[in-house]
Scaffold this motif. Sequence first.
Motif, mmCIF file in Angstrom:
data_model
loop_
_atom_site.group_PDB
_atom_site.id
_atom_site.type_symbol
_atom_site.label_atom_id
_atom_site.label_comp_id
_atom_site.label_asym_id
_atom_site.label_seq_id
_atom_site.Cartn_x
_atom_site.Cartn_y
_atom_site.Cartn_z
ATOM 1 N N SER A 241 55.650 31.629 38.147
ATOM 2 C CA SER A 241 55.168 30.393 38.763
ATOM 3 C C SER A 241 53.704 30.474 39.179
ATOM 4 C CB SER A 241 56.014 30.057 40.007
ATOM 5 O OG SER A 241 57.371 29.888 39.665
ATOM 6 N N ALA A 242 53.117 31.660 39.095
ATOM 7 C CA ALA A 242 51.742 31.856 39.565
ATOM 8 C C ALA A 242 50.756 31.631 38.420
ATOM 9 C CB ALA A 242 51.581 33.260 40.148
ATOM 10 N N HIS A 243 50.237 30.417 38.340
ATOM 11 C CA HIS A 243 49.227 30.053 37.357
ATOM 12 C C HIS A 243 48.089 29.373 38.111
ATOM 13 C CE1 HIS A 243 51.902 30.816 33.915
ATOM 14 N NE2 HIS A 243 52.848 30.286 34.665
ATOM 15 N N LEU A 244 46.921 29.989 38.135
ATOM 16 C CA LEU A 244 45.822 29.378 38.878
ATOM 17 C C LEU A 244 44.476 29.687 38.251
ATOM 18 C CD1 LEU A 244 44.047 31.511 40.869
ATOM 19 C CD2 LEU A 244 46.218 31.607 42.070
ATOM 20 N N LEU A 245 43.542 28.809 38.532
ATOM 21 C CA LEU A 245 42.140 29.012 38.222
ATOM 22 C C LEU A 245 41.405 29.133 39.550
ATOM 23 C CD1 LEU A 245 41.499 26.338 35.425
ATOM 24 C CD2 LEU A 245 41.890 28.782 35.112
ATOM 25 N N ALA A 246 40.647 30.194 39.741
ATOM 26 C CA ALA A 246 39.840 30.366 40.947
ATOM 27 C C ALA A 246 38.373 30.214 40.551
ATOM 28 C CB ALA A 246 40.087 31.736 41.571
ATOM 29 N N ILE A 247 37.697 29.235 41.137
ATOM 30 C CA ILE A 247 36.328 28.922 40.772
ATOM 31 C C ILE A 247 35.398 29.368 41.894
ATOM 32 C CG2 ILE A 247 34.773 27.146 39.911
ATOM 33 C CD1 ILE A 247 37.384 27.518 38.296
ATOM 34 N N LYS A 248 34.464 30.236 41.567
ATOM 35 C CA LYS A 248 33.465 30.667 42.540
ATOM 36 C C LYS A 248 32.237 29.781 42.406
ATOM 37 C CE LYS A 248 30.604 34.445 44.178
ATOM 38 N NZ LYS A 248 30.070 35.793 43.939
ATOM 39 N N LEU A 249 31.914 29.093 43.483
ATOM 40 C CA LEU A 249 30.778 28.180 43.510
ATOM 41 C C LEU A 249 29.753 28.695 44.506
ATOM 42 C CD1 LEU A 249 32.820 24.847 43.612
ATOM 43 C CD2 LEU A 249 31.784 25.918 41.608
ATOM 44 N N GLY A 250 28.794 29.413 44.027
ATOM 45 C CA GLY A 250 27.744 29.964 44.875
ATOM 46 C C GLY A 250 26.412 29.870 44.173
ATOM 47 N N THR A 251 25.628 30.923 44.261
ATOM 48 C CA THR A 251 24.364 30.955 43.541
ATOM 49 C C THR A 251 24.615 30.809 42.044
ATOM 50 O OG1 THR A 251 23.464 32.406 45.239
ATOM 51 C CG2 THR A 251 22.244 32.277 43.180
ATOM 52 N N ARG A 252 25.737 31.329 41.581
ATOM 53 C CA ARG A 252 26.168 31.132 40.202
ATOM 54 C C ARG A 252 27.573 30.575 40.207
ATOM 55 N NH1 ARG A 252 29.580 35.069 38.242
ATOM 56 N NH2 ARG A 252 28.934 34.684 36.098
ATOM 57 N N ILE A 253 28.116 30.329 39.027
ATOM 58 C CA ILE A 253 29.463 29.781 38.885
ATOM 59 C C ILE A 253 30.313 30.763 38.097
ATOM 60 C CG2 ILE A 253 30.855 27.899 37.913
ATOM 61 C CD1 ILE A 253 28.397 26.086 38.239
ATOM 62 N N GLY A 254 31.505 31.046 38.598
ATOM 63 C CA GLY A 254 32.407 31.948 37.894
ATOM 64 C C GLY A 254 33.825 31.432 37.958
#
Length: 434
Positions: A241-254
């Motif tokens: 059940s664990a399906h996720l996208l984690a988006i890092k929004l800082g000086t860059r994007i990951g």
Amino acid sequence: MYRTVLGNGRKYQYRNQLVIFDCRMYSDDMVTISPMPTSPATSASSPGDLFQLIRQGTARSRSELSKVTGLAPSTVSLKVEDLLRGGLVIESGVSGRGGRTARRLSVNAAEGFVVSLDLGASHVRVAVADLAGLILADRLCSTDVIDEDPGVTVSGLWRTIQGIVDDTDLELTKMVALAVGVPAPVRQPEGRIVSPAFMPAWNNATLSTLFATMTDVPVIVENDANLYAIAECPAEVEPESAHLLAIKLGTRIGCGIISGGKLHRGFSGAAGEISHTQAKGQAAILCSCNVVNCLESVASGGALLARLRADGLTVGSTQELVQMGEHGDARAVQVLREAGSEIGAALSSFVNFFNPRELVLGGTMCYSAPLTAAIRAELFRTCLPLMTENLDVRTSRPETGLGSAGGLRLALDTALQPERVNALLSEAEAVHSA
């Protein structure tokens, strides 16, 4: 009685060289890091397998271990005794029904610890956790340690680790694993940094090899967005059940991807590099990729700062940009909304393709209401309804908002995997028998 020493066994004489950087405690809250979600191991047969069940909380006594695994109570007792002699678990008695004493098994937290280094364009964060996952130290440190020479940086980071370990009254020889998060693509499995925008001179650097001159423990180098994803993966759900996208929004994007409860790195470790997809807007900064107007050059925090500075505004950092948006600065709100639309449009393709249950926004920029509102609006406007009807779009949890928590989780899961536990017990048995 004998005990397994999980650390590398070396003694370090760095007192005269010790340099403690300007550090401050980031949080006073006591937070515990849980293991990544796994299905109960019904076919467990080794001491390492039983240790995993104890660590996950699936079984907390010998009788529960026997029930979960199907092993005979006598077999379970023999393997538990191995873990007790190795110092990995402790067994305590609590009052039970009918005056009997129930024996409870738990991880021996004091037997070792792990360290996480979270390196960013504008921060260095160091965290330490014991074997039970309790965070013992979590500090933001001086970025002066970051140098164009990765070898110089690793030496400075090691001294920083020594200082924090000393401050926490731990023994460095009990460190069992080290995780390092970097804002760059990382080729796996060797952990080689590729085309890092934050420090171009680090291209092709293998930090684990550099750390190997100072420690024998496993050193895991990982993309920082992947550590975000690991930190945000819920421990209480079934893996499927664990399906996720984690988006890092800082000086860059990951972007980090969890699929079926596991980190998805792709074939060479570059999965999730959404920042180098083409955007509609115009680039405000240069990027190391060959994509014209890539998302990072158009909509990252670094790009927005460059755009505002070109307009004559004085903006010192992404934190200041977020504050300007909160205070209603018209130009700041405009660029934040535009960036949110660009990011949301890029993410909609990935949501339609991957169909995640959660989309987690982290990093400094995730606290910008104009930016996150624009991301949400674009996602729910352009994604298929089937993709969004159960999609939870949220900001990161406060206790796991940065990559250090993911690094600790990865380090613990690496150091305490069944194969490694079994090997350590075998080594200890050999020493005891010699």
